[in-house]
Design a protein around this motif. Structure first.
Motif, PDB file in Angstrom:
ATOM      1  N   GLY A 142      36.224  67.765  78.816  1.00  0.00           N
ATOM      2  CA  GLY A 142      35.337  67.046  78.485  1.00  0.00           C
ATOM      3  C   GLY A 142      34.219  67.942  79.964  1.00  0.00           C
ATOM      4  O   GLY A 142      33.541  66.908  80.399  1.00  0.00           O
ATOM      5  N   ARG A 143      34.878  69.056  80.175  1.00  0.00           N
ATOM      6  CA  ARG A 143      34.007  69.479  81.267  1.00  0.00           C
ATOM      7  C   ARG A 143      32.737  71.319  80.468  1.00  0.00           C
ATOM      8  O   ARG A 143      31.976  71.508  80.924  1.00  0.00           O
ATOM      9  CB  ARG A 143      34.688  69.668  82.450  1.00  0.00           C
ATOM     10  CG  ARG A 143      35.329  68.921  83.007  1.00  0.00           C
ATOM     11  CD  ARG A 143      35.721  69.377  84.499  1.00  0.00           C
ATOM     12  NE  ARG A 143      35.525  69.650  85.142  1.00  0.00           N
ATOM     13  CZ  ARG A 143      34.524  69.607  86.361  1.00  0.00           C
ATOM     14  NH1 ARG A 143      34.435  68.193  86.175  1.00  0.00           N
ATOM     15  NH2 ARG A 143      33.689  70.012  87.143  1.00  0.00           N
ATOM     16  N   ALA A 144      33.936  71.893  79.044  1.00  0.00           N
ATOM     17  CA  ALA A 144      33.387  72.285  79.097  1.00  0.00           C
ATOM     18  C   ALA A 144      33.279  72.554  77.376  1.00  0.00           C
ATOM     19  O   ALA A 144      34.562  72.304  76.815  1.00  0.00           O
ATOM     20  CB  ALA A 144      34.107  73.812  79.713  1.00  0.00           C
ATOM     21  N   ALA A 145      32.671  72.795  76.265  1.00  0.00           N
ATOM     22  CA  ALA A 145      32.802  72.686  75.505  1.00  0.00           C
ATOM     23  C   ALA A 145      33.358  74.450  75.134  1.00  0.00           C
ATOM     24  O   ALA A 145      33.348  75.337  75.418  1.00  0.00           O
ATOM     25  CB  ALA A 145      31.508  72.573  74.396  1.00  0.00           C
ATOM     26  N   ARG A 146      33.880  73.862  73.926  1.00  0.00           N
ATOM     27  CA  ARG A 146      34.700  75.450  73.094  1.00  0.00           C
ATOM     28  C   ARG A 146      34.710  75.578  71.190  1.00  0.00           C
ATOM     29  O   ARG A 146      34.890  74.429  71.097  1.00  0.00           O
ATOM     30  CB  ARG A 146      35.516  75.770  73.781  1.00  0.00           C
ATOM     31  CG  ARG A 146      35.985  75.140  75.315  1.00  0.00           C
ATOM     32  CD  ARG A 146      37.738  75.623  75.383  1.00  0.00           C
ATOM     33  NE  ARG A 146      38.543  77.163  75.200  1.00  0.00           N
ATOM     34  CZ  ARG A 146      39.270  77.605  75.325  1.00  0.00           C
ATOM     35  NH1 ARG A 146      40.135  76.697  75.511  1.00  0.00           N
ATOM     36  NH2 ARG A 146      39.975  79.446  74.684  1.00  0.00           N
ATOM     37  N   SER A 147      34.292  76.653  71.049  1.00  0.00           N
ATOM     38  CA  SER A 147      34.189  77.014  69.661  1.00  0.00           C
ATOM     39  C   SER A 147      35.899  76.482  69.375  1.00  0.00           C
ATOM     40  O   SER A 147      36.552  76.646  69.654  1.00  0.00           O
ATOM     41  CB  SER A 147      34.241  78.922  69.373  1.00  0.00           C
ATOM     42  OG  SER A 147      34.611  78.385  67.682  1.00  0.00           O
ATOM     43  N   GLY A 148      35.835  75.408  67.845  1.00  0.00           N
ATOM     44  CA  GLY A 148      36.497  74.622  67.082  1.00  0.00           C
ATOM     45  C   GLY A 148      37.320  73.824  67.767  1.00  0.00           C
ATOM     46  O   GLY A 148      38.411  72.489  66.975  1.00  0.00           O
TER      47      GLY A 148
END
Length: 250
Positions: free
Chosen positions: A148-154
């Motif tokens: 909920g703080r950093a988006a990541r691929s997949g």
């Protein structure tokens, strides 16, 4: 005297992992527990472990009617609600291209809609407790994630659900904080629970490899963060705790 003597705490997803550990930790502080999950057999075992007068409620809180009924039963049997922990969650990672739509729907249902259903049903009781209980405060805690703080691929839809509950928690906090209902968010990093067992390949193997290269959090570590949040003095609100394994970089 234990810090939560005379209170009632409701925990969703209490049949395993962080929910189970949190229920045990809150009971150790003197709270009477209402244990909510779909797997009644596990809840019964947990209730016996906790002892006392823990209330077992088998319910699927993605269904608004079941969520409301679970809360009403909790209040009917215990007379109050002082602490609510929205813990039920699921993590289904993988590329967005050709992803099974049912996985996206399931994450939104469990990670977002269930939080809304339980929150909606418990708010009146939490506000009443804050206004009438000797503690003069009540607590609504949602277990989110570092996702909920950093988006990541997949991880797009999982990120969406966790960013979403974070925004909801902060908006709600601002709305009710002067009524002494504390709204908090706990954001764990990699934690040794059942969460990754729901993954498809190759994501499951990737997560297992990640766990082999770092020492993950234990569910009890996250439970301790919840207890810290809900046992502060009335004047103190811990709105957000991010907790990661020491070796986790992001």
């Amino acid at each position: 005297m234990a810090r939560l003597d005379g209170t009632t705490a409701l925990v969703t997803g209490a049949s395993s992992g962080i929910g189970e550990a949190t229920a045990v930790a809150l009971a150790a502080e003197g709270a009477r527990l209402v244990l909510v999950a779909r797997r009644r057999d596990r809840l019964e075992v947990l209730a016996a472990r906790i002892g006392g007068d823990a209330v077992v409620v088998e319910a699927d809180v993605t269904d608004p009617a079941q969520a409301a009924a679970a809360v009403e039963r909790a209040v009917a049997e215990t007379g109050r609600l002082d602490v609510v922990v929205n813990n039920a969650g699921v993590m289904l990672l993988g590329p967005a291209v050709e992803a099974p739509l049912e996985e996206w729907d399931r994450m939104v249902a469990v990670n977002v809609q269930a939080v809304l259903h339980v929150t909606h049903a418990t708010l009146p009781h939490l506000l009443e407790a804050a206004g009438t209980a000797p503690r003069g405060v009540s607590d609504l805690v949602t277990i989110s994630s570092t996702a909920g703080r950093a988006a990541r691929s997949g991880s797009g839809v999982y990120n969406l659900t966790k960013f979403g509950v974070g925004a909801f928690a902060e908006a709600l906090r601002q709305e009710v904080t002067r009524r002494h209902l504390r709204v908090g968010l706990v954001e764990p990093g990699a934690t040794a629970t059942e969460l990754r067992s729901h993954l498809r390949e190759p994501q499951r193997t990737a997560q297992e490899e990640r766990f082999r290269t770092m020492e993950p959090l234990q569910a009890t570590d996250v439970a301790e963060a919840v207890v810290y949040m809900v046992t502060r003095d009335r004047r103190t609100a811990i709105s957000e705790i991010t907790i990661r394994p020491t070796e986790q970089e992001s």
